[in-house]
Scaffold this motif. Structure first.
Motif, PDB file in Angstrom:
ATOM      1  N   GLN A 113      -0.643   0.411   1.630  1.00  0.00           N
ATOM      2  CA  GLN A 113      -0.316   0.139   0.219  1.00  0.00           C
ATOM      3  C   GLN A 113      -0.718   1.278  -0.717  1.00  0.00           C
ATOM      4  O   GLN A 113      -1.491   2.156  -0.331  1.00  0.00           O
ATOM      5  N   ASN A 114      -0.278   1.164  -1.971  1.00  0.00           N
ATOM      6  CA  ASN A 114      -0.851   1.978  -3.040  1.00  0.00           C
ATOM      7  C   ASN A 114      -1.915   1.151  -3.771  1.00  0.00           C
ATOM      8  O   ASN A 114      -1.954  -0.074  -3.658  1.00  0.00           O
ATOM      9  N   ALA A 144      -4.109   7.670  -9.321  1.00  0.00           N
ATOM     10  CA  ALA A 144      -5.099   6.919  -8.553  1.00  0.00           C
ATOM     11  C   ALA A 144      -6.182   6.342  -9.466  1.00  0.00           C
ATOM     12  O   ALA A 144      -6.810   5.340  -9.129  1.00  0.00           O
ATOM     13  N   GLN A 177       3.234  10.021  -2.612  1.00  0.00           N
ATOM     14  CA  GLN A 177       2.653   9.390  -1.419  1.00  0.00           C
ATOM     15  C   GLN A 177       3.573   9.602  -0.228  1.00  0.00           C
ATOM     16  O   GLN A 177       4.771   9.341  -0.307  1.00  0.00           O
ATOM     17  N   ARG A 224      -1.766   9.293  -1.042  1.00  0.00           N
ATOM     18  CA  ARG A 224      -1.310  10.051  -2.217  1.00  0.00           C
ATOM     19  C   ARG A 224      -1.753  11.499  -2.101  1.00  0.00           C
ATOM     20  O   ARG A 224      -2.945  11.793  -1.971  1.00  0.00           O
ATOM     21  N   GLU A 265      -4.638   6.030  -0.231  1.00  0.00           N
ATOM     22  CA  GLU A 265      -3.320   5.391  -0.357  1.00  0.00           C
ATOM     23  C   GLU A 265      -2.213   6.385   0.001  1.00  0.00           C
ATOM     24  O   GLU A 265      -1.091   6.228  -0.433  1.00  0.00           O
ATOM     25  N   ASN A 313      -5.565  -2.106   4.308  1.00  0.00           N
ATOM     26  CA  ASN A 313      -5.939  -0.933   3.519  1.00  0.00           C
ATOM     27  C   ASN A 313      -7.326  -0.426   3.877  1.00  0.00           C
ATOM     28  O   ASN A 313      -8.326  -0.944   3.377  1.00  0.00           O
ATOM     29  N   PRO A 327       5.173   4.349  -1.852  1.00  0.00           N
ATOM     30  CA  PRO A 327       3.984   3.601  -2.290  1.00  0.00           C
ATOM     31  C   PRO A 327       3.573   2.525  -1.281  1.00  0.00           C
ATOM     32  O   PRO A 327       2.396   2.272  -1.084  1.00  0.00           O
TER      33      PRO A 327
END
Ligand code: SF4
Length: 694
Positions: free
Chosen positions: A162-163, A44, A536, A471, A469, A341, A548
Motif C-alpha cells: 500500500q501507500n 510521505a 511509487q 516511494r 511504501e 505493510n 500506489p
C-alpha cells in the motif's frame, strides 16, 4: 538561526533515518545549514516530521567524522592518512591479489540501507561485474530479509502493498511486532488520527505500545503474546476464520490458487491450532484471540502493519507468510485501506533490496539462476555473470574463519555492532586480509579494517531513496561532500582501480541504467522525479504514474499462494537459570545503534538504554526503577538501569539498543530465521539481578 543568520536558499531532500521517507527543506546560508523544515509537498509526510529528522543534520558536521582516507598493513598498526589515489590503489591492489590467489569467491561486499539506490546498485555491480561473484549482502539480512522471502513466496514480490495515504481508509488496523509511535512517528500520527476517527485496533506484541493509549480509541484488542509464538497466534487467527466460515471465498476463488487454499484450510482447521489449544503456549486468552480474528475478518477494510517483532525470529519468514495468508483469506489486498505493510526500519532498506543487494537476486528480485535476467545484465555490463547464489553475511564470516573468504568492502554498515554474535563477527573479520570500511565515523567494524574510506552524509548526496511504501524520493545535494568524493564516486574509483572502465558522470546516469535493466523502474528518471516530486514503483509503461497500491487485479506472481505455517518452537528456552524472556525495540529520539543520532541534539532526550521489567518480577528480585541490574543470557551479559513498569507482562523484559554501552548483541543468541538467517533478536532467555553497575 541566531548563530548563522537567516537562510538565503533551500534545497528539498529526504530524511536519512526511517522508512517513512519524510521530505525536508534544507535551508542554507552560503554553505552553512541553518535549519531543516519538513516540506509540505512531501507525499510521505505532508509537512510533518519527527524529532530525529529535524536535527539529523547535526551528525553531518560532527567533529568525529573522518574526512581523509586511511590505510594500514595490518590491524595492529596505527592508521596512516593518505590521498584518495593511494587508498584506492592500496585497496584495489589487495583485492586483485586476493582474487588472483584465492579465486573470485574469496571476495564480497555489504551494501548499506542508508545509502542511495544508485550507490547500492554500484556496490552490488562491483561484486558481480568486477569481483565476479554474487557474494553481496545487505543489512536487510538482519531486519527484513524474511519480508523479502515471505512476500515473494505468497504474492510474488518483496514489498509493502500500500501507500501511506491508504491509512485514511482503514477500518481496522492490525499492528504486529511494531511500535510506530517510536519507530515510524510520522506514519503513527496518521494512524492515530484514523484511530481517533473510529478505526479499530488489534495490537499483537508482548509489550503494551503507545498506540493503545490513543485518546478516544474505539474498540481495541491487545494480544500480549509470549515472545516467539507469533506463528501460533497468526495460525490460530486463521483457524477461527476458517472454522467459523469467515473467509472471503469469492476473492480466494478469483485471485488465489484454490487447491493450495484447500490444503491450507485443512491444515489450519486442525484443533491443535484452536485458540483454546494455544492459549497456554502463547499467553493470549482464547476469547481475546477469537474476538480479534472475527473483527479482522469482518472489517470492511482491514490493514496489517508489521515490524521487526515479526521478522527477527527463528520463524520470521513463516510469520510473514502467515500474515499474507490472513490478508488473502479475508480479501484484504489490492485496494486502498487494506494490505500487508512492513514498516521498514531504515530509510532505504526497501531500495537496497530492490537494487539486487541479496546474494541470490539481481536488481528487481530476479534470481541469479535465471538466464534471461542474467543476459540483460551481461549485455549492459559487458561481463559473464555467475549463475550460483553467493554468500550471506554470516556465511562470509564462516568462510573467512575457514580461510576461504579473504576480502570485503563494507559500505555504511557497522556489522560488529549491528549483527548477532559479536565474537563470531570479530573472528570472521580478523581472519580476512583486506577489510575496507566506507563510512562516516571510525566505527567498531573499522577496528578490523585495513582501509578506511570516508563516506558522505545524506546532505552531500545526489540520488534517490525508496521508502516503505515503495516511494522513490529524490535526495538532493545540499552541500559539497566534506570528504571530497560522493559515495558513488568512491565505488566507481575502486572499480576502475581494479581494472573496470566505469564512466558515470552523475547518479542520474546510474538511474538510467537501473531503469534500462529493471522492469519495475523502467520509466523512472530524475527528470520525472523532479517534475512529480516522487513516484511509487512499479513505474513503467503499464503504470506510467507509478503504483500506489499493488496486486490490484492480480498478484505479481499470478495466483496468490497459501502456504502451511506450522508452528515450530524456537530453540531458545527459559529455565531455572534464565527464567525471563528479553525482547528489544526502539525509542523515538534515537536511530538504530545511535551512530548518527548520538551525534545530534537528540542526545538530550536519551542518554542510556534501560531495562523494562514487570513490577512482579522486579519485586521478586528487589529491583526498583533506576537501580543498576545485570542482564545475563547463555551468550553473555551486560549492565543497565531498570525501569519497573507494567508495559511488559510478567516473565518478559525489554530494552532498546541505541547506546553502545548496552551491548545488547552480546546477550542475544545466534539463532536465526530458517529461510533467511535473519537473527532472532527478539527472543532471548535471560536472568536479571541487582548489580553495582558496569
Ligand atoms: Fe520522517 Fe522517519 Fe525521518 Fe522521522 S525519522 S523525520 S518519521 S523519515
Amino acid at each position: 538561526v541566531e548563530e548563522i543568520g537567516l537562510p538565503e536558499r533551500s534545497v528539498v531532500t529526504t530524511c536519512a533515518y526511517c522508512g517513512v521517507g519524510c521530505s525536508f527543506e534544507a535551508q542554507m546560508r552560503g554553505e552553512e545549514l541553518v535549519r531543516m523544515v519538513p516540506w509540505k509537498g512531501g507525499e510521505a509526510n505532508r509537512g510533518h516530521s519527527c524529532v530525529k529528522g529535524r536535527f539529523a543534520w547535526g551528525y553531518a558536521t560532527h567533529k568525529d567524522r573522518i574526512l581523509n582516507p586511511m590505510i594500514r598493513d595490518s590491524i595492529d598498526q596505527p592508521w596512516r592518512e593518505v590521498s584518495w589515489d593511494e587508498a584506492l590503489g592500496f585497496a584495489a591492489g589487495r583485492l586483485n591479489a586476493l582474487r588472483e590467489r584465492h579465486g573470485k569467491d574469496a571476495l564480497g561486499v555489504i551494501t548499506s540501507s542508508r545509502c542511495t539506490n544508485e550507490e547500492t546498485y554500484l556496490v552490488q555491480k562491483l561484486a558481480r561485474a568486477v569481483f565476479g561473484t554474487n557474494n553481496t549482502d545487505t543489512c536487510a539480512r538482519v531486519c527484513h530479509s524474511p519480508t523479502g522471502y515471505g512476500l515473494k513466496q505468497t504474492f510474488g514480490t518483496s514489498a509493502g502493498t500500500q501507500n501511506f495515504d491508504s491509512v485514511e481508509e482503514v477500518d481496522l488496523a492490525v499492528v504486529i511486532g511494531a511500535n510506530p509511535t517510536d519507530g515510524h512517528p510520522v506514519f503513527a500520527s496518521r494512524l492515530r488520527k484514523r484511530l481517533r476517527a473510529g478505526a479499530k485496533l488489534i495490537v499483537i506484541d508482548p509489550r503494551r505500545i503507545d498506540l493503545l493509549e490513543t485518546p478516544h480509541l474505539g474498540e481495541a484488542w491487545h494480544l500480549a503474546l509470549r515472545p516467539g509464538t507469533n506463528v501460533a497466534v497468526m495460525t490460530a487467527m486463521a483457524h477461527v476464520i476458517v472454522t467459523e466460515g469467515l473467509f472471503d471465498e469469492a476473492f480466494i476463488r478469483a485471485r488465489c490458487d484454490w487447491e493450495e487454499w484447500a490444503d491450507y484450510a485443512e491444515f489450519v482447521a486442525n484443533p491443535d491450532y484452536a485458540p483454546e489449544a494455544v492459549e497456554a503456549l502463547t499467553g493470549v486468552p482464547a476469547a481475546t484471540l477469537r474476538e480479534a480474528a472475527r473483527a479482522y475478518a469482518a472489517a470492511p477494510n482491514g490493514a496489517i502493519y508489521y515490524g521487526l517483532g515479526v521478522t527477527e525470529h527463528s520463524q520470521g519468514s513463516t510469520t510473514v507468510i502467515a500474515i499474507a495468508n490472513l490478508a488473502m483469506m479475508t480479501g484484504n489486498i489490492g485496494r486502498p485501506g487494506v494490505g500487508v505493510n512492513p514498516l521498514r526500519g531504515q530509510n532505504n532498506v526497501q531500495g537496497s533490496c530492490d537494487m539486487g543487494s541479496f546474494p541470490h537476486e539481481l536488481p528487481g528480485y530476479r534470481h541469479v539462476s535465471d538466464p534471461d535476467t542474467r543476459a540483460i545484465f551481461e549485455a549492459a555490463w559487458g561481463v559473464t555473470l555467475d549463475p550460483e547464489p553467493g554468500l550471506r553475511i554470516p556465511n562470509m564470516l564462516d568462510e573467512a574463519m575457514a580461510g576461504r573468504f579473504k576480502g570485503i568492502y563494507i559500505q555504511g554498515e557497522d556489522i560488529l555492532q549491528s549483527d548477532p554474535d559479536t565474537r563470531h563477527v570479530a573472528a570472521g573479520l580478523a581472519a580476512m586480509d583486506c577489510v575496507i570500511v566506507h563510512d562516516l565515523f571510525l566505527n567498531e567494524t573499522a577496528n578490523y579494517a585495513h582501509v578506511f574510506l570516508p563516506g558522505s552524509t545524506f546532505l552531500e548526496k545526489d540520488g534517490t531513496f525508496t521508502n516503505a511504501e515503495r516511494r522513490i524520493n529524490r535526495v538532493r545535494r545540499v552541500m559539497a561532500p566534506k570528504n571530497g568524493l560522493a559515495d558513488w564516486e568512491v565505488t566507481q574509483a575502486l572499480a576502475n582501480a581494479m581494472g573496470a572502465g566505469w564512466a558515470y558522470d552523475h547518479p542520474a546516469q546510474i538511474m538510467a541504467e537501473i531503469a534500462a535493466t529493471t522492469p519495475g523502474f523502467a520509466n523512472v528518471t530524475f527528470d520525472l522525479l523532479d517534475e512529480r516530486g516522487s513516484v511509487q514503483w512499479p513505474c513503467n509503461d503499464a503504470a506510467p504514474d507509478g503504483s500506489p497500491v499493488m496486486h490490484v487485479d492480480g498478484f505479481v506472481r499470478g495466483k496468490g499462494r497459501f502456504i502451511r505455517t506450522a508452528y515450530v518452537p524456537t530453540d531458545e528456552r527459559t529455565g531455572p537459570r534464565f527464567p525471563l524472556l528479553l525482547t528489544t525495540g526502539r525509542i523515538l529520539s534515537q536511530y538504530n545503534v545511535g551512530a548518527q543520532t548520538r551525534r545530534t541534539a537528540n542526545t538530550v532526550w536519551h542518554d542510556q538504554d534501560v531495562l523494562e521489567i514487570h513490577p512482579h518480577d522486579a519485586e521478586n528480585r528487589g529491583i526498583k526503577t533506576g537501580d543498576w541490574v545485570r542482564l545475563a543470557s547463555r551468550s553473555g551479559e551486560t549492565s543497565l538501569r531498570a525501569e519497573v513498569t507494567d508495559r511488559v507482562a510478567p516473565g518478559v523484559v525489554y530494552t532498546t539498543f541505541h547506546h553502545p554501552g548496552t551491548q545488547a548483541n552480546v546477550v542475544t543468541t545466534d539463532n536465526s530465521d530458517w529461510a533467511t538467517n535473519c537473527p532472532e533478536y527478539k527472543v532471548t532467555a535471560v536472568q536479571v539481578a541487582p548489580s553495582n553497575g558496569p
